[in-house]
Write a protein that holds these residues in place. Structure first.
Motif, PDB file in Angstrom:
ATOM      1  N   ASP A  34       0.824  -1.210   0.000  1.00 49.82           N
ATOM      2  CA  ASP A  34       0.000   0.000   0.000  1.00 49.82           C
ATOM      3  C   ASP A  34       0.856   1.258   0.000  1.00 49.82           C
ATOM      4  O   ASP A  34       1.594   1.507   0.943  1.00 49.82           O
ATOM      5  N   VAL A  36       1.522   5.159   0.378  1.00 54.50           N
ATOM      6  CA  VAL A  36       0.895   6.195   1.196  1.00 54.50           C
ATOM      7  C   VAL A  36       1.531   7.572   1.008  1.00 54.50           C
ATOM      8  O   VAL A  36       1.091   8.554   1.611  1.00 54.50           O
ATOM      9  N   PHE A  37       2.571   7.655   0.195  1.00 59.52           N
ATOM     10  CA  PHE A  37       3.227   8.952  -0.017  1.00 59.52           C
ATOM     11  C   PHE A  37       3.970   8.933  -1.335  1.00 59.52           C
ATOM     12  O   PHE A  37       4.585   7.927  -1.692  1.00 59.52           O
ATOM     13  N   GLU A  39       6.426  11.712  -3.894  1.00 59.50           N
ATOM     14  CA  GLU A  39       7.040  13.022  -4.104  1.00 59.50           C
ATOM     15  C   GLU A  39       7.513  13.069  -5.544  1.00 59.50           C
ATOM     16  O   GLU A  39       8.166  12.131  -6.012  1.00 59.50           O
ATOM     17  N   VAL A  55      10.161   9.984  -5.159  1.00 54.91           N
ATOM     18  CA  VAL A  55      10.140   9.127  -3.978  1.00 54.91           C
ATOM     19  C   VAL A  55       8.765   8.492  -3.855  1.00 54.91           C
ATOM     20  O   VAL A  55       7.750   9.141  -4.129  1.00 54.91           O
ATOM     21  N   GLU A  57       6.572   5.998  -1.011  1.00 47.62           N
ATOM     22  CA  GLU A  57       6.628   5.326   0.283  1.00 47.62           C
ATOM     23  C   GLU A  57       5.408   4.443   0.451  1.00 47.62           C
ATOM     24  O   GLU A  57       4.273   4.860   0.246  1.00 47.62           O
ATOM     25  N   SER A  58       5.684   3.205   0.833  1.00 48.66           N
ATOM     26  CA  SER A  58       4.595   2.319   1.209  1.00 48.66           C
ATOM     27  C   SER A  58       4.491   2.376   2.725  1.00 48.66           C
ATOM     28  O   SER A  58       5.265   3.069   3.386  1.00 48.66           O
ATOM     29  N   VAL A  59       3.538   1.631   3.279  1.00 50.85           N
ATOM     30  CA  VAL A  59       3.430   1.560   4.734  1.00 50.85           C
ATOM     31  C   VAL A  59       4.764   1.086   5.302  1.00 50.85           C
ATOM     32  O   VAL A  59       5.216   1.551   6.334  1.00 50.85           O
ATOM     33  N   LYS A  60       5.409   0.180   4.575  1.00 47.33           N
ATOM     34  CA  LYS A  60       6.623  -0.444   5.084  1.00 47.33           C
ATOM     35  C   LYS A  60       7.857   0.437   5.006  1.00 47.33           C
ATOM     36  O   LYS A  60       8.629   0.511   5.954  1.00 47.33           O
ATOM     37  N   ALA A  61       8.095   1.077   3.838  1.00 45.39           N
ATOM     38  CA  ALA A  61       9.375   1.756   3.664  1.00 45.39           C
ATOM     39  C   ALA A  61       9.320   2.792   2.559  1.00 45.39           C
ATOM     40  O   ALA A  61       8.399   2.822   1.743  1.00 45.39           O
ATOM     41  N   ALA A  62      10.358   3.641   2.530  1.00 42.51           N
ATOM     42  CA  ALA A  62      10.514   4.634   1.475  1.00 42.51           C
ATOM     43  C   ALA A  62      11.426   4.069   0.402  1.00 42.51           C
ATOM     44  O   ALA A  62      12.393   3.383   0.700  1.00 42.51           O
ATOM     45  N   VAL A  81       0.277  12.812  -5.658  1.00 44.33           N
ATOM     46  CA  VAL A  81       0.694  13.434  -4.396  1.00 44.33           C
ATOM     47  C   VAL A  81      -0.522  13.556  -3.484  1.00 44.33           C
ATOM     48  O   VAL A  81      -0.473  13.270  -2.290  1.00 44.33           O
ATOM     49  N   THR A  82      -1.644  13.947  -4.070  1.00 42.02           N
ATOM     50  CA  THR A  82      -2.888  14.081  -3.318  1.00 42.02           C
ATOM     51  C   THR A  82      -3.424  12.708  -2.909  1.00 42.02           C
ATOM     52  O   THR A  82      -3.845  12.512  -1.781  1.00 42.02           O
ATOM     53  N   PRO A  84      -1.975   9.059  -3.122  1.00 45.70           N
ATOM     54  CA  PRO A  84      -0.914   8.107  -3.499  1.00 45.70           C
ATOM     55  C   PRO A  84      -1.449   6.714  -3.865  1.00 45.70           C
ATOM     56  O   PRO A  84      -0.771   5.961  -4.569  1.00 45.70           O
TER      57      PRO A  84
ATOM     58  N   ILE B  37      -1.124  -4.704   4.444  1.00 44.47           N
ATOM     59  CA  ILE B  37      -1.008  -4.069   5.761  1.00 44.47           C
ATOM     60  C   ILE B  37      -2.167  -3.116   6.055  1.00 44.47           C
ATOM     61  O   ILE B  37      -2.771  -3.171   7.126  1.00 44.47           O
ATOM     62  N   VAL B  38      -2.505  -2.255   5.102  1.00 38.34           N
ATOM     63  CA  VAL B  38      -3.585  -1.293   5.354  1.00 38.34           C
ATOM     64  C   VAL B  38      -4.928  -2.021   5.489  1.00 38.34           C
ATOM     65  O   VAL B  38      -5.728  -1.728   6.384  1.00 38.34           O
ATOM     66  N   LYS B 293       1.695  15.454   4.345  1.00 43.40           N
ATOM     67  CA  LYS B 293       1.737  14.007   4.137  1.00 43.40           C
ATOM     68  C   LYS B 293       3.082  13.365   4.429  1.00 43.40           C
ATOM     69  O   LYS B 293       3.230  12.146   4.367  1.00 43.40           O
ATOM     70  N   ILE B 295       6.152  11.456   5.612  1.00 44.77           N
ATOM     71  CA  ILE B 295       6.280  10.359   6.567  1.00 44.77           C
ATOM     72  C   ILE B 295       7.675  10.403   7.167  1.00 44.77           C
ATOM     73  O   ILE B 295       8.674  10.385   6.451  1.00 44.77           O
ATOM     74  N   ARG B 297      10.160   8.480   9.503  1.00 40.57           N
ATOM     75  CA  ARG B 297      10.336   7.150  10.101  1.00 40.57           C
ATOM     76  C   ARG B 297      11.367   7.192  11.223  1.00 40.57           C
ATOM     77  O   ARG B 297      11.965   8.224  11.505  1.00 40.57           O
ATOM     78  N   PHE B 317       2.665   5.756   8.525  1.00 35.83           N
ATOM     79  CA  PHE B 317       1.350   6.226   8.103  1.00 35.83           C
ATOM     80  C   PHE B 317       0.305   5.536   8.974  1.00 35.83           C
ATOM     81  O   PHE B 317       0.384   4.334   9.204  1.00 35.83           O
TER      82      PHE B 317
END
Lengths: 126, 366
Positions: A34, A36-37, A39, A55, A57-62, A81-82, A84, B37-38, B293, B295, B297, B317
């Protein structure tokens, strides 16, 4: 006819005239999970193939997004960006990252076509 | 050192469920299932999720009344005031006033049960044994699995199969029966949701999961969602938000020390805790809300008015609050809620504020 090429770092580029639209592949989004960010690069920025340009980013990592082609950034996709999650939903369509005015179109010959990329992913699972 | 990876009793089951397994504290553990995960995070917030937490240490100290007093030397709670089957969150203290582990202690008929973090459990057992001068029996249970079921539907679903658990109050436990076998259930968890942890024989752990999963409002949940759930709930992860050099005062976890023992500080490391309580602390754990937004870490540097004042210890997140969330340590003079901070991510600074924890709040069954 528009032509899509793929990199070993799991980016795609759609070339129309001298403009390349860059995004990350469906396979990449499946590995990331998933998103979530995102850039995107600044307009007018000159980027070199193989270098970090965006860039994700998922929930896990960038992760860095590397541009498979060199040139000047002419547009960034503000929609990712708005929201992801667009990248997960439509990675090779609405989830594109940025457009580049190609400065060295001969680089395209170093990239893979769809069939070769699919084979590459199969042989090199991450 | 090349150590063989350990497996919980549910290892084969996780694979059958399509889990992605990763090494965690020496164990092959599910980080996520096909739901993602989400999806798993949201499932737990709205329905009920099962977590295999069998890698955690289930430790029993069996003995007479002296067990409590001896344990209190290193765990700063008031065991005498604890009712039978009542649980408390506390710490394993070290001589420097730091936290060697955070744990849940439950008073049971035979003595004391403690749930320890997986990565710390063997060292914890040595530390605990070292303070005991009178005879007691120590067991780190390899024969038991620990299955958490968390979420608003956990109570009604679990009660269908383990009758009576709905009568438990939060942070209380008891012995129950699942398919003719004895299990010990506590109403507790680490997700910010109502829920239970079931201590169950390895042989029937899979059966419990499969039985619960017959209800379509139950899903298996991996460590990835566990992390985002606990972070939204403002709960600390040992080795990240807590470590052997951080005191409970700095961690803002005074509730883990019994009230009158905050006065006496009569436990290992108590002099440091007393000093922190009376003379103040240099750094403090706070909630950090990034604006926008971005993140931030773990290990993200934190600034205030151009000066580096701390570091993020957990960040990511938060799917339920739909924003970035973080916690970390900042200089005490920057720890007030509302203080403006800047977070350095990929060489750029982004605005953030000190905020109250938790990010996500739910009421527990009292």
């Amino acid at each position: 006819m528009a032509d899509v090429k793929y990199s070993k770092k799991h980016e795609w580029v759609l070339v129309e005239g001298d403009i390349g639209t860059v995004g990350i592949t469906k396979y990449a989004t499946e590995q990331l999970g998933d998103i979530v960010f995102a850039e995107i690069p600044d307009l007018g920025k000159n980027i070199t193939s193989g270098s970090e340009a965006a860039v994700v980013e998922s929930v896990k990592a960038a992760s860095d997004v590397y541009t498979p082609v060199s040139g000047e950034v002419t547009e960034g996709n503000a929609a990712i960006v708005t929201d992801p999650s667009l990248i997960n939903k439509d990675p090779e369509g609405q989830g594109w990252f940025f457009k580049v005015k190609l400065s060295n179109p001969s680089e395209l010959s170093l990239l893979m076509n769809k069939a070769d990329y699919d084979k590459y992913v199969e042989e090199n699972p991450s | 050192m090349n150590q063989e990876i350990l497996k919980t009793s549910l290892y084969d089951f996780h694979q059958a469920c399509g889990a992605k397994l990763v090494p965690f504290a020496g164990y092959a553990m599910p980080v996520q299932y096909p739901l993602g995960i989400v999806g798993e995070h949201n499932f737990v917030r709205s329905k009920a999720g099962i977590f295999d937490v069998s890698h955690m240490g289930q430790f029993s100290i069996i003995g007479d009344e002296t067990v409590c007093k001896q344990l209190e030397q290193i765990v700063p709670i008031d065991l005498a005031s604890l009712k039978l089957n009542q649980s408390k969150y506390s710490f394993l203290m070290n001589k420097d006033g730091g936290i060697d582990d955070d744990l849940i202690v439950t008073k049971v008929e035979e003595g004391i049960n403690i749930v320890l973090n997986a990565a710390c459990k063997h060292n914890d057992v040595l530390q605990i044994k070292s303070v005991f001068t009178k005879l007691a029996k120590f067991i780190l249970h390899d024969e038991l699995s620990l299955i958490a079921i968390q979420g608003p539907m956990a109570v009604s679903i679990l009660d269908n199969f383990i009758h009576g658990v709905s009568d438990l109050k939060f942070m209380n436990g008891g012995s129950f029966v699942f398919k003719g076998q004895s299990v010990y259930v506590t109403r507790s968890g680490y997700t910010g949701e109502d829920g239970f942890e079931v201590s169950i024989a390895n042989e029937i752990a899979r059966n419990l999961c499969e039985t619960l999963l017959t209800n379509s409002n139950v899903a298996m949940i991996g460590l990835g969602a566990r992390d985002s759930l606990r972070l939204e709930a403002g709960l600390c992860l040992y080795g990240h938000d807590l470590n052997s050099k951080i005191s409970p005062v700095e961690a803002d976890l005074l509730f883990g020390i019994a009230k009158q023992r905050r006065e006496t500080c009569d436990f290992i490391g108590g002099s440091v805790v007393k000093d922190h309580l009376s003379n103040g602390i240099k750094k403090k754990r706070v909630g950090i809300q990034p604006e926008g937004k971005i993140i931030a870490r773990e290990h993200t540097k934190v600034f205030h008015e151009g000066k580096e004042v701390g570091e993020i210890t957990s960040g990511g997140f938060g799917p339920s609050v739909e924003t970035a969330v973080a916690m970390g340590y900042v200089n005490f003079d920057c720890s007030e809620v509302g203080t403006s901070l800047q977070l350095e991510v990929r060489g750029k600074q982004y605005p953030a504020k000190v905020c109250l924890l938790p990010f996500y709040k739910k009421s527990y069954a009292k």
